[in-house]
Each structure stands twice: as structure tokens, then as C-alpha cells.
Design a protein around this motif. Structure first.
Motif, PDB file in Angstrom:
ATOM      1  N   ARG A  93      44.798  31.022  30.631  1.00 57.34           N
ATOM      2  CA  ARG A  93      43.452  30.446  30.569  1.00 57.34           C
ATOM      3  C   ARG A  93      42.619  30.874  31.766  1.00 57.34           C
ATOM      4  O   ARG A  93      41.429  31.214  31.632  1.00 57.34           O
ATOM      5  N   LEU A  94      43.228  30.876  32.946  1.00 58.01           N
ATOM      6  CA  LEU A  94      42.497  31.298  34.134  1.00 58.01           C
ATOM      7  C   LEU A  94      42.227  32.798  34.096  1.00 58.01           C
ATOM      8  O   LEU A  94      41.171  33.259  34.543  1.00 58.01           O
ATOM      9  N   LYS A  95      43.145  33.557  33.542  1.00 55.42           N
ATOM     10  CA  LYS A  95      42.945  34.999  33.415  1.00 55.42           C
ATOM     11  C   LYS A  95      41.739  35.305  32.540  1.00 55.42           C
ATOM     12  O   LYS A  95      40.943  36.204  32.835  1.00 55.42           O
ATOM     13  N   GLU A  96      41.552  34.537  31.464  1.00 51.39           N
ATOM     14  CA  GLU A  96      40.406  34.735  30.591  1.00 51.39           C
ATOM     15  C   GLU A  96      39.103  34.353  31.303  1.00 51.39           C
ATOM     16  O   GLU A  96      38.083  35.046  31.164  1.00 51.39           O
ATOM     17  N   LEU A  97      39.121  33.271  32.076  1.00 52.31           N
ATOM     18  CA  LEU A  97      37.924  32.897  32.833  1.00 52.31           C
ATOM     19  C   LEU A  97      37.569  33.978  33.850  1.00 52.31           C
ATOM     20  O   LEU A  97      36.392  34.293  34.053  1.00 52.31           O
ATOM     21  N   ARG A  98      38.588  34.537  34.480  1.00 54.95           N
ATOM     22  CA  ARG A  98      38.339  35.614  35.446  1.00 54.95           C
ATOM     23  C   ARG A  98      37.774  36.849  34.748  1.00 54.95           C
ATOM     24  O   ARG A  98      36.893  37.541  35.277  1.00 54.95           O
ATOM     25  N   ALA A  99      38.268  37.119  33.535  1.00 56.84           N
ATOM     26  CA  ALA A  99      37.756  38.264  32.779  1.00 56.84           C
ATOM     27  C   ALA A  99      36.287  38.070  32.422  1.00 56.84           C
ATOM     28  O   ALA A  99      35.529  39.042  32.323  1.00 56.84           O
ATOM     29  N   ARG A 100      35.866  36.815  32.224  1.00 60.59           N
ATOM     30  CA  ARG A 100      34.448  36.550  31.951  1.00 60.59           C
ATOM     31  C   ARG A 100      33.580  37.029  33.104  1.00 60.59           C
ATOM     32  O   ARG A 100      32.466  37.533  32.891  1.00 60.59           O
ATOM     33  N   LEU A 101      34.060  36.885  34.323  1.00 63.92           N
ATOM     34  CA  LEU A 101      33.278  37.339  35.470  1.00 63.92           C
ATOM     35  C   LEU A 101      33.164  38.858  35.477  1.00 63.92           C
ATOM     36  O   LEU A 101      32.119  39.412  35.824  1.00 63.92           O
ATOM     37  N   ASP A 102      34.258  39.553  35.104  1.00 63.57           N
ATOM     38  CA  ASP A 102      34.189  41.009  35.029  1.00 63.57           C
ATOM     39  C   ASP A 102      33.200  41.445  33.963  1.00 63.57           C
ATOM     40  O   ASP A 102      32.436  42.388  34.162  1.00 63.57           O
ATOM     41  N   ARG A 103      33.217  40.740  32.820  1.00 60.31           N
ATOM     42  CA  ARG A 103      32.263  41.083  31.766  1.00 60.31           C
ATOM     43  C   ARG A 103      30.846  40.749  32.207  1.00 60.31           C
ATOM     44  O   ARG A 103      29.894  41.427  31.810  1.00 60.31           O
ATOM     45  N   ARG A 104      30.689  39.714  33.035  1.00 68.08           N
ATOM     46  CA  ARG A 104      29.355  39.375  33.545  1.00 68.08           C
ATOM     47  C   ARG A 104      28.836  40.493  34.438  1.00 68.08           C
ATOM     48  O   ARG A 104      27.659  40.849  34.393  1.00 68.08           O
ATOM     49  N   ASP A 105      29.720  41.097  35.248  1.00 66.13           N
ATOM     50  CA  ASP A 105      29.300  42.222  36.081  1.00 66.13           C
ATOM     51  C   ASP A 105      28.801  43.374  35.229  1.00 66.13           C
ATOM     52  O   ASP A 105      27.793  44.013  35.521  1.00 66.13           O
ATOM     53  N   LEU A 118      38.837  32.605  42.461  1.00 66.28           N
ATOM     54  CA  LEU A 118      39.583  32.685  41.212  1.00 66.28           C
ATOM     55  C   LEU A 118      40.739  33.675  41.319  1.00 66.28           C
ATOM     56  O   LEU A 118      41.812  33.453  40.736  1.00 66.28           O
ATOM     57  N   ASP A 119      40.551  34.755  42.059  1.00 68.65           N
ATOM     58  CA  ASP A 119      41.644  35.709  42.263  1.00 68.65           C
ATOM     59  C   ASP A 119      42.813  35.048  42.994  1.00 68.65           C
ATOM     60  O   ASP A 119      43.984  35.258  42.659  1.00 68.65           O
ATOM     61  N   GLU A 120      42.499  34.249  44.017  1.00 63.34           N
ATOM     62  CA  GLU A 120      43.554  33.550  44.753  1.00 63.34           C
ATOM     63  C   GLU A 120      44.280  32.559  43.853  1.00 63.34           C
ATOM     64  O   GLU A 120      45.516  32.454  43.889  1.00 63.34           O
ATOM     65  N   SER A 121      43.531  31.832  43.029  1.00 62.12           N
ATOM     66  CA  SER A 121      44.153  30.877  42.112  1.00 62.12           C
ATOM     67  C   SER A 121      45.019  31.594  41.080  1.00 62.12           C
ATOM     68  O   SER A 121      46.119  31.144  40.749  1.00 62.12           O
ATOM     69  N   LEU A 122      44.510  32.703  40.580  1.00 62.44           N
ATOM     70  CA  LEU A 122      45.250  33.459  39.577  1.00 62.44           C
ATOM     71  C   LEU A 122      46.564  33.982  40.146  1.00 62.44           C
ATOM     72  O   LEU A 122      47.617  33.916  39.490  1.00 62.44           O
ATOM     73  N   GLU A 123      46.504  34.489  41.372  1.00 64.51           N
ATOM     74  CA  GLU A 123      47.722  35.005  41.998  1.00 64.51           C
ATOM     75  C   GLU A 123      48.719  33.883  42.267  1.00 64.51           C
ATOM     76  O   GLU A 123      49.936  34.054  42.072  1.00 64.51           O
TER      77      GLU A 123
END
Length: 481
Positions: free
Chosen positions: A217-229, A423-428
Motif C-alpha cells: 500500500r505504501l509502495k503504491e502511494l509512493r508511486a503516485r508521487l513519481d507519477r505526479r512528477d 515516504l522513502d524512509e517509511s517504505l524502507e
């Protein structure tokens, strides 16, 4: 904080300058008391009430205004005003709030703000109303940044992103994930508290499953930020075709205003013209380039430079609209034109065939072109800049080809930039916890990784924040918001 949240803050909440109405906003425990020194309701017995209510009345001044500009309303010497009162903690800031609505006369608004400060308020800092809403728990930090996204929006898509974020489009999944991880951590720590007893609060397979679920779930939220870029990049749509193919006319028609010079003389367009089509569902930059000459770049140095610039623009384009006049669509000249493009043939997803000047052919020919013509060209969008035929369809197809990502555009650029590291820190941390759960890592170490993941999420939503961070975010707001 550099200022107290107990003060009554005052600021104009509408843009400066003349208009129909201006709003001066107050928030604080004594907001109603301050307003009473300046505003007289027409029905004093009903003031201020126990719930949100609107009062008409007049303004009374503490002293005569200085200067030559009149601050009287149009109805006479005593300016009229409307007070919208929220007397309880059900307001945006969870404090009593009053908005005074007056005529949008700059002198009147300035004088009213000064009188309210003299009556016990103080000028609000940038973003202080939204900051108080955040500190009171009315908004999380991502929603507060949604307010800023609305203020700074340059087009409809950025406005939609700010509104979505303010409505909780990012906050809801983040807060739900954080709540689920907190529940998991509580169960883990309960097991640690009773480690000496034969009690299993959470079976290992269930622990691993819930950690994996949180990670995905967190990986998908992080991917949203990449798509936002990626979506923050304004797409570039290029018009390509031979001279006199109607590219400049189509350019002007899509913009809704004349910007490119239109002429029957070949070579009228030399330098690439770039303009923003902001009214489209997905705003994009439209580029008009010099027509591709039949003999290549030729010997004319100016023509050579124009063709070189056009080639550079083609390489940078996200979508190329290959234009050719509808009345010459089945001609040998168009086949030769397409052959000249073989040296630079865009991928099908980056290329859209456009039949221009459709007002010069009959309805049967237009229908045949829309089916791809006799040579089976696939999808063809038939247009006429002169009549507007096909323009709405063209905008629709451009938007579809560019692939608007509504999910990604629900995040403002400022939030994507601020939250990426946390989010990267949380994901890791969640990745380490999930890997440890699948292995033989002790539950106390898994719990430690969960706390790190929760800290990162808390930085995103604002549960964990510093004064410097809040100053940096809210200092970018305008005063009165």
C-alpha cells in the motif's frame, strides 16, 4: 511558533482592489468581542447567537479616517456591512470566527482592518488561518498543502489536484495505513509485554501478511508521487506537415486566438511558436513549426535554420500531429511527404494523423477520411480551423493520447516534493520489517522498524512536525488564508 494561537487574528480574505464585495476575516477566542467594537448589528438582541448566523449592520469608527479617500459605503456616511458569525468551535479554525463583508473599496477595507487591530486584533501572518486549522486537527498537513495548491493553481488540472488533496484524496489512504500499522505495533508490543507467558497475540504468518500488505500500500502511494512528477511536466504537442497544410490556422483555432501568422505563401512560419492550451482537460504546450520542404532543408540558410529548429522540437515532443490538407489526402504528394518522414518516424503512440481544411471537401470525403481513407491510414482526425469542425474531437484524442493520470494529479507538486524523502524512509523500514518477519528477526526489532515507518508517515501527515517545517509551508501562503 513565532506567534500565539490565542490572539485574535485579522486579515482581508479577498484580493486587493475594487470589486463588488470584500471580506475581512477574524479568528480567535475574543473575535466576537473585537468585532462588537466596530460593528453594530441591526438586531442587537439576536447577536451573536449560538450557531452560525448572518447579521446585517453598520460599521462605527474609532476615529475619522486619515487622508482624502472616502471610506463610506455607497449608502451614506455609515458604511453597511454583513457579519457572518461562527460563534462556536465548529469553524474552520475550531475557534470563533467572524467574516465582515463590505463593499470592495480599497480605502474601506484598509480602514476596517486598521480599526479591528485597534480594537484588539492583530494582523494575521501568511497562512495563519490554515495553520490554526491544522494545529486544531481540522486538516492534516497534506490537506493544508491542498489549500496552497488551490491558491497557486495555474490551470484547471492544478486546481483539481488542490481540491482533491484538500478533500482528503491523499490524507485518507495515509491515515488509514498509519492506523493499521499502529494497530499492528500495539499487538506486537502487547506480545512483548507478556513474553514470559504462553500467549500468542499475533501468529507469525498473519504478521508477515499484514507487513506485506502495508508495504504494498505504501509502495503504491509512493508511486503516485513519481507519477505526479511525470504529470507535472507540461506535455508538448507539435504540429508537423508540409508548407500550407493549415498548421498555423489549426494552431490559432486550438488556442482560440490569432497568434501565428496565416498566409498562403510557403515559409511564413520560420521560428517555432509555442503557446499553452490551458482550456483542455489536460493542459499542454502547442508548437507550430516550419513546414517540411519538399527538397529537404535546401540551400537557403534561413530555411536550413528553420528546419533544424523544427527537427529539434520534434525530438522533444510528447505527441506529433501530422497534418495534411483533406482535399489532397489521396494524392501522390502526400505519399511522398510520408516517405520523407521515414528518416524520423515517431512511434504510433506519439503520432496522430490530422486531415486539415475539411471545409474544402464534401461530407462523403470527410466520412471516408475518418475511416482512414482509401490507403488505410488508421485513425484520422478530420478538422477545419475555419468552421471549428473536429476541434473538440481533436482535443479529446490529444488528451487520451497524452494519458492524463487522474490519480497522480490528485497530489500537488509541493506535497510530492516535501513528502518523497519521508515516504522513502517509511517504505524502507517496512521492507526491512517484512523481510525480517519472513525470516527469523525478533519481534522487538520488527516493532522498532514499524516505529520508524510510522515516524515517516507522521512527518507526511503532520503528526510529527517542527516549527521550521511549518514556517516553510505556511509562509508560502498569502495573507488571509
Amino acid at each position: 511558533m513565532r506567534f500565539s494561537t490565542d490572539d485574535v487574528i485579522v486579515a482581508a480574505a479577498t484580493a486587493a482592489g475594487p470589486g463588488i464585495r470584500a471580506i475581512v476575516r477574524l479568528s480567535g477566542d475574543r473575535a466576537i468581542e473585537v468585532v462588537e467594537r466596530v460593528f453594530v448589528p441591526d438586531v442587537p438582541a439576536a447577536w451573536p447567537g449560538r450557531s452560525a448566523r448572518r447579521f446585517a449592520g453598520t460599521l462605527r469608527w474609532l476615529r475619522e479616517p486619515v487622508g482624502s479617500q472616502s471610506v463610506s459605503g455607497s449608502s451614506g456616511d455609515s458604511p453597511r456591512a454583513v457579519a457572518q458569525v461562527w460563534p462556536t468551535r465548529l469553524s474552520f479554525t475550531r475557534q470563533p470566527v467572524v467574516e465582515l463583508h463590505v463593499e470592495a473599496l480599497p480605502g474601506l477595507v484598509a480602514a476596517l482592518t486598521d480599526r479591528l487591530v485597534e480594537a484588539g486584533g492583530r494582523p494575521a501572518e501568511r497562512g495563519e488561518f490554515t495553520l490554526r486549522a491544522f494545529l486544531a486537527g481540522r486538516l492534516d498537513l497534506t490537506q493544508a498543502e491542498g489549500v496552497l495548491g488551490i491558491i497557486d493553481a495555474r490551470d484547471a488540472s492544478e486546481l483539481a489536484a488542490g481540491l482533491s488533496q484538500l478533500a482528503g484524496g491523499l490524507a485518507r489512504p495515509l491515515l488509514q495505513l498509519r492506523a493499521d500499522l499502529l494497530d499492528l505495533l500495539a499487538e506486537l508490543e502487547a506480545g512483548l509485554d507478556f513474553a514470559d507467558e504462553d500467549l500468542e497475540f499475533i501468529p507469525r504468518p498473519v504478521l508477515v501478511e499484514r507487513l506485506d500488505d502495508g508495504f504494498e500500500r505504501l509502495k503504491e502511494l509512493r508511486a503516485r508521487l513519481d507519477r505526479r512528477d511525470a504529470s507535472a511536466h507540461r506535455p508538448r504537442v507539435l504540429l508537423l506537415g508540409p508548407p500550407n497544410a493549415g498548421k498555423s490556422s489549426l494552431f490559432n483555432a486550438l488556442l482560440g486566438r490569432p497568434q501565428a501568422i496565416v498566409s498562403n505563401r510557403p515559409g511564413t512560419t520560420r521560428d517555432p511558436l509555442v503557446a499553452s492550451v490551458a482550456a483542455a482537460p489536460l493542459p499542454f504546450d502547442l508548437i507550430d513549426t516550419a513546414g517540411l520542404s519538399e527538397g529537404g532543408e535546401g540551400s537557403d540558410p534561413i530555411d536550413q535554420a528553420a528546419q533544424s529548429l523544427g527537427r529539434s522540437e520534434r525530438e522533444r515532443a510528447d505527441l506529433v500531429l501530422v497534418c495534411y490538407p483533406a482535399e489532397s489526402w489521396e494524392s501522390r504528394d502526400r505519399i511522398e511527404f510520408l516517405e520523407r518522414l521515414d528518416a524520423w518516424r515517431p512511434a504510433p503512440s506519439r503520432c496522430l494523423m490530422i486531415a486539415t481544411q475539411a471545409d474544402r471537401v464534401d461530407g462523403r470525403t470527410r466520412a471516408a477520411l475518418e475511416r482512414g481513407g482509401e490507403r488505410g491510414d488508421g485513425e484520422v482526425v478530420v478538422t477545419s480551423a475555419a468552421t471549428g469542425f473536429g476541434l473538440a474531437r481533436l482535443i479529446e484524442r490529444i488528451t487520451q493520447r497524452l494519458g492524463a493520470d487522474d490519480d497522480a494529479r490528485g497530489v500537488t507538486a509541493a506535497t510530492a516534493q516535501r513528502t518523497r524523502g519521508a515516504l522513502d524512509e517509511s517504505l524502507e523500514a517496512l521492507r526491512r520489517a517484512a523481510a525480517g518477519g519472513a525470516g527469523d528477526l525478533g519481534e522487538e526489532l520488527i516493532a522498532a522498524e514499524l516505529r520508524l515507518a510510522l515516524d515517516g508517515l507522521g512527518q507526511v501527515t503532520g503528526e510529527i512536525s517542527t516549527d521550521d517545517l511549518l514556517d516553510r509551508i505556511f509562509g508560502r501562503f498569502c495573507i488571509g488564508k
